[in-house]
Design an enzyme around this catalytic site. Structure first.
Site, PDB file in Angstrom:
ATOM      1  N   HIS A 516       2.021 -13.313 -27.650  1.00 11.86           N
ATOM      2  CA  HIS A 516       1.306 -14.329 -26.875  1.00 11.86           C
ATOM      3  C   HIS A 516       0.532 -13.717 -25.706  1.00 11.86           C
ATOM      4  CE1 HIS A 516       4.529 -13.735 -24.018  1.00 11.86           C
ATOM      5  NE2 HIS A 516       3.918 -14.512 -23.157  1.00 11.86           N
ATOM      6  N   HIS A 531      -3.530 -13.861 -21.676  1.00  8.99           N
ATOM      7  CA  HIS A 531      -2.282 -14.606 -21.870  1.00  8.99           C
ATOM      8  C   HIS A 531      -2.617 -15.890 -22.627  1.00  8.99           C
ATOM      9  CE1 HIS A 531       1.418 -16.833 -20.976  1.00  8.99           C
ATOM     10  NE2 HIS A 531       1.947 -15.673 -20.632  1.00  8.99           N
TER      11      HIS A 531
END
Length: 605
Positions: A516, A531
């Protein structure tokens, strides 16, 4: 009520009684589950005396207070007219829920464990000084406080977890005391209905009784539904314990023992393969990061299990004390370097607080803002942890710096001396690192004037959008670490496409295991973090497909990660993609551009 006015004000500022669904607490913070988060006035709460900070995320609204939260929490429950078994929303995944249950069960009894540990330290001091003998009745009477704490650990677990699991507390305690009885605990050759039972020692353990309580909660609710009201008082507890005890003995006792032994084998394997020094070093260096992420309590069940099975903890207990003192050292370094009177007072207060074992004020008040103290603690805490790990320092009970004498253990004075050496080194090195890494305001202004000039003017580097979508300011991101700019300046995107691409050419220097988050570093030294989503680490990599690996060199617009954003949103997670320059402080300016996807961020060298 000692905190009545404080509690009333907190309730008012979170939107009133009607806006509160649940409130629980951990070691230093109140965690509210609110019906409408918009009704809470976070800034007003931050301004209150005794409030360190407010952290608002998808799971809960957290008010960081300090160790007195254990006294404040029951008073707030009373003011709300709630009982302590109120529960949070169950949005998190099953692993997170299990960890939360274990953490919230063990947290209320930590103070009692530390009390037992401090008594052990006092007894060690008295025996060393010759005031009492370790063979005397006086010693044995007071030492029984420590031994009783761990022998009757299942009973403490039952009292702490029963209401959380929907079990009447005394019924849960009945299950625990039955397992601890001399007819069951550690007895060989038992059988139940002709089925042989394994020999299990339930004392000094917590996993079997916790599993039994979980099952008991399910049974109790089911029996209560079918039981006539006239018979409920007598027969619901009766049927519940009659059903739960055999299942616990036949199923949960062995499973709990396997889990407990498994944890022991895992850390024994780590110690035998890599050396426990590695775990001590890493945790002592990185504990502030875990506190910032709200994950500081994940080690509690591991530590308690180590004490229960081994009688000591050679990894986390030494590490967290070293880390706390390293935080104090880093803030002392900043205190010594600061010239402004207000800054000196600020850093001095944070250093003293960390020395007393409360590091949240430093983490949220200084580390998040300045970032460099993280490196000071990593250096000091890491070196201190390395020393403790290499010298095989063991913690014999859960304690803080003020229970240092408990490291004597069974007259193992070298263990104490080694721990003191590790603490001193960690503290001093962190203080020096904090002093060196600090950049006074006047010097910061000088650095900013050293701008590279080319024939065309300022030297600039442009970053394109990592994903197609609508650009939004970083301040609008619902994650405090990003929205405050603590992790660097940048921009966020509401994604309209599932392919995350490289916004700049460089090397993939980091790819988080859950895929992620990814980091790219350019030849010019610009460090870019992408992110993907808020709290999506909890998805454990599900719906994220990496198209590169760490060490790969990428060009602009090269595919990095493919994401099924529809599934991410369906699971209740915010899909916002965030791009920040993590070493923003090294550049003259980082300028977001809200209108041009081909020049989304400009870094001015």
């Amino acid at each position: 009520m000692k905190y009545e006015e404080f509690g009333k004000r907190i309730i008012e500022l979170v939107g009133g009684k009607d806006n509160v669904q649940a409130v629980v607490h951990c070691m230093t913070r109140l965690r509210f589950t609110l019906k409408n988060r918009d009704l809470a006035d976070a800034e007003a709460i931050k301004a209150m005396d005794n409030v360190i900070d407010v952290v608002s995320n998808k799971v809960s609204f957290q008010i960081i207070i300090g160790t007195e939260v254990a006294e404040i929490h029951p008073e707030i429950l009373q003011l709300l007219g709630m009982e302590s078994e109120v529960k949070e929303e169950k949005k998190q995944n099953i692993v997170k829920r299990i960890l939360d249950l274990v953490s919230e069960t063990l947290t209320p009894i930590l103070s009692v464990m530390m009390c037992a540990g401090l008594i052990s330290g006092i007894l060690s001091l008295l025996t060393v000084s010759g005031i009492i003998s370790s063979e005397s009745s006086t010693f044995m009477i007071f030492d029984s406080i420590r031994t009783s704490m761990f022998y009757f650990l299942p009973l403490f677990i039952a009292a702490s977890a029963s209401k959380r699991l929907g079990v009447p507390m005394y019924l849960g305690m009945l299950l625990a005391t039955t397992l601890l009885s001399t007819t069951i605990n550690g007895v060989e050759g038992l059988d139940l209905f002709g089925i042989a039972l394994p020999t299990i020692t339930y004392s000094s353990s917590f996993i079997p009784v916790l599993l039994g309580l979980w099952f008991m909660g399910i049974v109790y609710k089911y029996v209560q539904k079918i039981m006539p009201k006239s018979l409920d008082y007598f027969f619901t507890p009766l049927l519940t314990i009659i059903i739960t005890l055999p299942i616990t003995l036949l199923l949960f006792g062995p499973i709990g023992t396997w889990i407990s032994d498994g944890l022991g084998y895992v850390f024994q394997f780590i110690g035998d393969t890599f050396g426990s020094w590695l775990v001590v070093t890493i945790y002592a260096a990185c504990q502030p990061f875990l506190i910032m992420m709200g994950a500081g309590n994940f080690i509690i069940p591991i530590v308690v299990n180590s004490y229960a099975t081994l009688g000591y903890d050679a990894m986390f207990t030494p590490a967290w004390i070293i880390s706390d003192l390293a935080v104090a050292g880093a803030m002392l370094g900043y205190f010594l370097r600061a010239k402004d009177a207000k800054q000196k007072q600020f850093f001095g207060t944070l250093s003293f607080s960390a020395f007393m074992g409360i590091t949240e004020p430093a983490v949220f008040g200084a580390f998040v803002k300045y970032r460099r103290p993280f490196f000071a603690v990593m250096i000091g805490g890491g070196i201190g942890g390395l020393i403790a790990g290499l010298l095989s320092v063991k913690g014999y009970t859960m304690t803080t710096l003020f229970g240092l004498l408990t490291f004597i253990g069974n007259n193992d004075y070298n263990n104490l001396y080694f721990m003191i050496a590790a603490l001193i080194v960690g503290f001093v090195v962190a203080a020096i690192a904090g002093y060196v890494l600090w950049i006074p305001k006047s010097e910061q202004e000088e650095v900013k004037t050293e701008v590279k000039i080319t024939e065309s003017g300022l030297n600039k580097v442009r970053l394109t959008t990592p994903v197609l979508g609508e650009s939004i300011p970083l301040a609008d991101v619902k994650d405090k670490a990003f929205s405050t700019g603590a992790l660097g300046k940048g921009i966020a995107i509401k994604p309209e496409d599932g392919l995350v691409k490289a916004p700049i050419a460089g090397e993939v220097v980091s790819l988080f295991p859950t895929n992620h988050a990814i980091g790219i570093k350019t030849e010019d030294g610009i460090e870019v973090l992408i992110h993907i989503g808020i709290d999506t680490v909890e998805l454990q990599g599900e719906h994220f497909t990496p198209l590169v690996k760490q060490g790969d060199v990428v060009n602009v617009n090269d595919p990095l990660i493919e994401v099924d954003f529809a599934q991410v949103k369906a699971k209740g997670y915010d899909p916002t993609v965030i791009m920040v320059i993590t070493n923003t402080q090294d550049y003259l300016e980082v300028v977001p551009n809200m209108t041009n996807a081909n020049e989304l961020v400009t870094v001015v060298l």
